[in-house]
Scaffold this active site. Structure first.
Site, short mmCIF file in Angstrom:
data_model
loop_
_atom_site.label_atom_id
_atom_site.label_comp_id
_atom_site.label_asym_id
_atom_site.label_seq_id
_atom_site.Cartn_x
_atom_site.Cartn_y
_atom_site.Cartn_z
N HIS A 60 1.37 4.62 8.60
CA HIS A 60 1.93 3.43 8.93
C HIS A 60 3.55 3.31 8.35
CE1 HIS A 60 1.01 2.01 4.70
NE2 HIS A 60 1.85 0.92 5.16
N SER A 84 0.68 -1.18 -0.09
CA SER A 84 0.09 -0.16 -0.27
C SER A 84 0.68 1.38 0.11
CB SER A 84 -1.05 0.02 1.16
OG SER A 84 -0.25 -0.04 2.28
N GLU A 85 2.03 1.08 0.51
CA GLU A 85 2.85 2.38 0.71
C GLU A 85 4.34 2.05 0.44
OE1 GLU A 85 -0.36 5.12 1.43
OE2 GLU A 85 0.06 3.12 2.20
N THR A 86 5.10 2.90 -0.17
CA THR A 86 6.72 2.66 0.03
C THR A 86 7.20 4.01 0.27
OG1 THR A 86 6.73 1.06 -1.73
CG2 THR A 86 8.85 2.00 -1.08
#
Length: 264
Positions: free
Chosen positions: A76, A48-50
């Site tokens: 997060h 979902s995120e980097t």
């Protein structure tokens, strides 16, 4: 062709066990990479995120990318980045400042908890529509808009059972959708969906709780909110309202370290 090797960590955030919480990839840079390359790394990771961070003076500049593009706030991945810096990059002051498009964000380490100081979103009530109910799969009791759409339901089990229509969610206002209800064990229970960012369900959403916590703090008339994210992976956030700011605290664990080979 030469390889530039980039160290990458995957951290499970808002949990104390691997395979729980929300995984984020973290890359600590020695210089900024082109935006297209950071986007390609993000898509390759398919998380979902980097997060990409670069030390500039005594603070770190921090950017977050989803498979659908760069985003303006992510809890997060910020926690994950702080975890990496505290544990693998010699940051031992107990405090890290991140410079972001959402302003300065401070993360404090308190034992195994990482406490993040984030801005709270201003929530405005909106009309509940048939389109909203069809997309979510149930009629909310209340709905609000900040950056994201927040829909409130009457009991926890509804939150756990809902299976929204992701394509129809794309047509609703707000960047993400958060559904929430009062909890039986924690103060509130929530889930977060982000199909506009090519993320079906975000396992534990920090920026979402910058919507959720202000609502429940006002509703329950208490500053401290214990929040459960009821995704399959699950996660716990320990939150506090302080004026127009939200403190989000959680634990994190290392899942993996890797070398990313960038050919040039």
């Amino acid at each position: 062709m030469k390889n530039k090797i980039l160290k990458q960590y995957v951290i499970d955030a808002f949990t104390d066990k691997v395979f729980g919480g929300n995984p984020a990839a973290v890359c600590i840079l020695d210089q900024w990479l082109p935006d297209e390359l950071m986007m390609s790394i993000t898509k390759e990771n398919n998380l979902s995120e980097t997060a990409f961070a670069l030390k500039e003076g005594k603070a770190y500049s921090l950017r977050w990318f989803t498979p659908g593009g760069e985003i303006d706030l992510c809890g997060h991945a910020t926690l994950a980045c702080a975890f990496v810096l505290f544990n693998y990059y010699g940051e031992n002051s107990g405090r890290i400042i991140f410079r972001t498009v959402s302003g300065e964000l401070t993360v404090m380490k308190d034992g195994d908890l990482y406490e993040m100081d984030f801005p709270a979103y201003d929530l405005k009530p909106v009309r509940i529509t048939e389109k909203m109910a069809e997309a979510i799969g149930a009629v909310p009791a209340e709905a609000y808009i900040g950056r994201d759409l927040l829909c409130v339901f009457e009991n926890e089990q509804i939150i756990r059972d809902l299976n929204p229509d992701l394509e129809k969610l794309r047509e609703l206002d707000g960047l993400l959708l958060h559904i929430t209800a009062e909890g039986t064990v924690t103060d509130c229970v929530s889930r977060s969906f982000a199909p506009k960012l090519n993320v079906a369900e975000d396992p534990v959403c920090g920026s979402g709780h910058c919507h959720i916590v202000p609502y429940w703090s006002d509703k329950l008339q208490k500053d401290h909110i214990a929040a459960c994210q009821a995704s399959d992976r699950g996660g716990t956030l320990y939150c506090k309202m302080q004026g127009d700011r939200v403190t989000l605290a959680g634990k994190a664990v290392l899942y993996s370290k890797a070398d990313v080979f960038l050919r040039h």
